[in-house]
Structure formats: structure tokens, C-alpha cells
Design a protein around this motif. Structure first.
Motif, mmCIF file in Angstrom:
data_model
loop_
_atom_site.group_PDB
_atom_site.id
_atom_site.type_symbol
_atom_site.label_atom_id
_atom_site.label_comp_id
_atom_site.label_asym_id
_atom_site.label_seq_id
_atom_site.Cartn_x
_atom_site.Cartn_y
_atom_site.Cartn_z
ATOM 1 N N ASP A 97 0.388 -0.717 -21.613
ATOM 2 C CA ASP A 97 -0.016 0.299 -20.636
ATOM 3 C C ASP A 97 1.131 1.211 -20.242
ATOM 4 O OD1 ASP A 97 -2.545 -0.676 -20.713
ATOM 5 O OD2 ASP A 97 -2.656 -1.235 -18.598
ATOM 6 N N PHE A 98 2.346 0.700 -20.288
ATOM 7 C CA PHE A 98 3.477 1.493 -19.854
ATOM 8 C C PHE A 98 4.094 2.321 -20.981
ATOM 9 C CE2 PHE A 98 4.267 -1.585 -16.160
ATOM 10 C CZ PHE A 98 3.653 -0.723 -15.276
ATOM 11 N N VAL A 116 8.441 2.853 -11.218
ATOM 12 C CA VAL A 116 9.656 2.061 -11.451
ATOM 13 C C VAL A 116 9.457 1.131 -12.645
ATOM 14 C CG1 VAL A 116 11.122 0.248 -10.483
ATOM 15 C CG2 VAL A 116 10.453 2.193 -9.068
ATOM 16 N N ALA A 117 8.316 0.480 -12.710
ATOM 17 C CA ALA A 117 8.027 -0.428 -13.823
ATOM 18 C C ALA A 117 7.997 0.318 -15.147
ATOM 19 C CB ALA A 117 6.707 -1.139 -13.582
ATOM 20 N N GLU A 118 7.450 1.520 -15.173
ATOM 21 C CA GLU A 118 7.423 2.333 -16.393
ATOM 22 C C GLU A 118 8.838 2.615 -16.889
ATOM 23 O OE1 GLU A 118 3.744 5.319 -16.877
ATOM 24 O OE2 GLU A 118 4.844 5.580 -15.009
ATOM 25 N N ARG A 119 9.716 2.963 -15.956
ATOM 26 C CA ARG A 119 11.113 3.244 -16.342
ATOM 27 C C ARG A 119 11.796 1.992 -16.887
ATOM 28 N NH1 ARG A 119 11.513 5.930 -11.149
ATOM 29 N NH2 ARG A 119 10.936 8.110 -11.374
ATOM 30 N N SER A 170 0.827 -1.211 0.000
ATOM 31 C CA SER A 170 0.000 0.000 0.000
ATOM 32 C C SER A 170 0.861 1.261 0.000
ATOM 33 C CB SER A 170 -0.926 0.011 1.222
ATOM 34 O OG SER A 170 -1.886 -1.008 1.118
ATOM 35 N N LEU A 171 1.947 1.225 0.769
ATOM 36 C CA LEU A 171 2.838 2.386 0.822
ATOM 37 C C LEU A 171 3.590 2.600 -0.487
ATOM 38 C CD1 LEU A 171 4.320 1.965 4.411
ATOM 39 C CD2 LEU A 171 2.804 3.799 3.629
ATOM 40 N N LEU A 172 3.927 1.515 -1.174
ATOM 41 C CA LEU A 172 4.765 1.601 -2.374
ATOM 42 C C LEU A 172 3.986 1.495 -3.676
ATOM 43 C CD1 LEU A 172 7.649 -0.737 -1.151
ATOM 44 C CD2 LEU A 172 7.664 1.761 -1.239
ATOM 45 N N ARG A 173 2.664 1.329 -3.619
ATOM 46 C CA ARG A 173 1.859 0.992 -4.806
ATOM 47 C C ARG A 173 2.135 1.887 -6.002
ATOM 48 N NH1 ARG A 173 -0.198 -0.396 -8.993
ATOM 49 N NH2 ARG A 173 -2.337 -1.124 -9.274
#
Length: 200
Positions: free
Chosen positions: A198-199, A175-178, A166-169
Motif C-alpha cells: 500500500d505504501f 510518516v510511514a510512507e517515508r 484522531s489528530l495525527l491519523r
């Protein structure tokens, strides 16, 4: 909703239905709560989410369990009931988009019985939203207090994972986009197409 939220709901279902049943019903219901999300990388919320069929199967399995009074039959019924609850509850969450807080998807769960996608209600805005964590905690904390030993440890770990996720969602999506943006094409063939689309 988070897989941990669904699993914790399954655990509490088992504790209510079979308070003296031991570890088997708790494990079966927890696994049933997790099971539909095993399709995360392959047609998520369509491959293993069956809001109608899991519900019907759970009803039949519960009737069988009541007749035969077998621990295994009870475990099967709880597994199916938790999977049904998961499949139905995802309708009340966000859509399938990778940034569900943007509310751009009209797909929540596929209804195989009627052959169509059900739209998200967004009562829980997205998996990992504060209200998702709160829902998991509402079920997880009583389970933590009732259970002991390994089961209690597993519930505590589920709550810790829920809190961290929840804190990092939103940061995890960035990060995944990069990573997708800089990854060579030969690596992207191993990433599900919907993530890459999507990214980009």
C-alpha cells in the motif's frame, strides 16, 4: 473504527448489563472490544473478526451466564458480546486500505459463515475520523463519570489516546510512507506485506 472506540463500547455494555458487578465484567468487556484487533498485522479483519460466530457464541454464553449466575460466566459472555459488537461494527466503518479516506477498498470484515468479504458502509469514514472520536467519546465520557480508581484512569487514557490518534491519523500515514520508501529491504521483511504494497 479505533480499537479504543470498540473497547469503550465494551466497557459501557458491562456497566449497563452488570452495574454492580465490579471490575471483572468491565475488564472482560473492554478486552473483548479490543480482542478482534489483535489481528492487525496478520490478515486484519479476517483472522479474529467473526461477525456471525462471535454473535452466536455470545448468545449461548449469555444463556449460560443467566442459568449459572457465575461472575466468570458473565465475564465470558460480556467478552464475547463485545467482540461480536466490534466485528459487526467494523462493517459500518471504512475499508482495509491504509488510506481509508480514499475509499478504494471493498473489504470491511470477512464473514467466515458465508465465506466472503463484507463491503464497508463508511458511516464512520475511517478509523480515527472525527466521527470515530465522537462515537468513542459518547461512550467514554459516561464511563469516565461512573467508574472510579484504576478503571476510570484506563478510560481517561483511552480517550486521550483516541484524541491524539484522531489528530495525527493522516500524518502518521505520511510518516510511514517515508519510512517504507527509505527503509532497506532487509528491514522490510519484518513489515507485513500489505503495508509495504500500500505504501509503494
Amino acid at each position: 473504527m479505533m480499537a479504543t472506540t470498540h473497547a469503550l463500547i465494551g466497557v459501557v455494555l458491562a456497566l449497563v448489563v452488570a452495574p454492580d458487578g465490579g471490575l471483572l465484567p468491565v475488564a472482560a468487556a473492554g478486552l473483548g472490544g479490543l480482542f478482534p484487533d489483535f489481528d492487525l498485522y496478520v490478515a486484519h479483519r479476517k483472522t479474529l473478526h467473526f461477525p456471525v460466530y462471535f454473535s452466536l457464541a455470545a448468545f449461548v454464553a449469555a444463556a449460560v451466564a443467566a442459568l449459572v449466575a457465575s461472575p466468570v460466566a458473565l465475564a465470558v459472555a460480556l467478552f464475547l458480546a463485545a467482540a461480536a459488537i466490534h466485528s459487526v461494527m467494523d462493517i459500518f466503518g471504512g475499508g482495509l486500505e491504509l488510506k481509508p479516506w480514499e475509499a478504494t477498498s471493498d473489504r470491511a470484515v470477512y464473514d467466515h459463515f458465508n465465506g466472503r468479504w463484507l463491503a464497508p458502509k463508511r458511516w464512520i469514514r475511517y478509523d480515527g475520523a472525527p466521527e470515530d472520536f465522537l462515537l468513542g467519546a459518547v461512550f467514554g465520557i459516561p464511563a469516565l463519570l461512573v467508574l472510579s480508581g484504576t478503571a476510570q484512569t484506563v478510560v481517561a487514557l483511552a480517550l486521550a489516546v483516541s484524541a491524539a490518534y484522531s489528530l495525527l491519523r493522516k500524518a502518521l500515514v505520511e510518516v510511514a510512507e517515508r519510512l517504507v520508501g527509505t527503509a532497506p529491504p532487509e528491514l522490510l521483511v519484518y513489515v507485513p506485506e500489505r503495508f509495504v504494497e500500500d505504501f509503494r
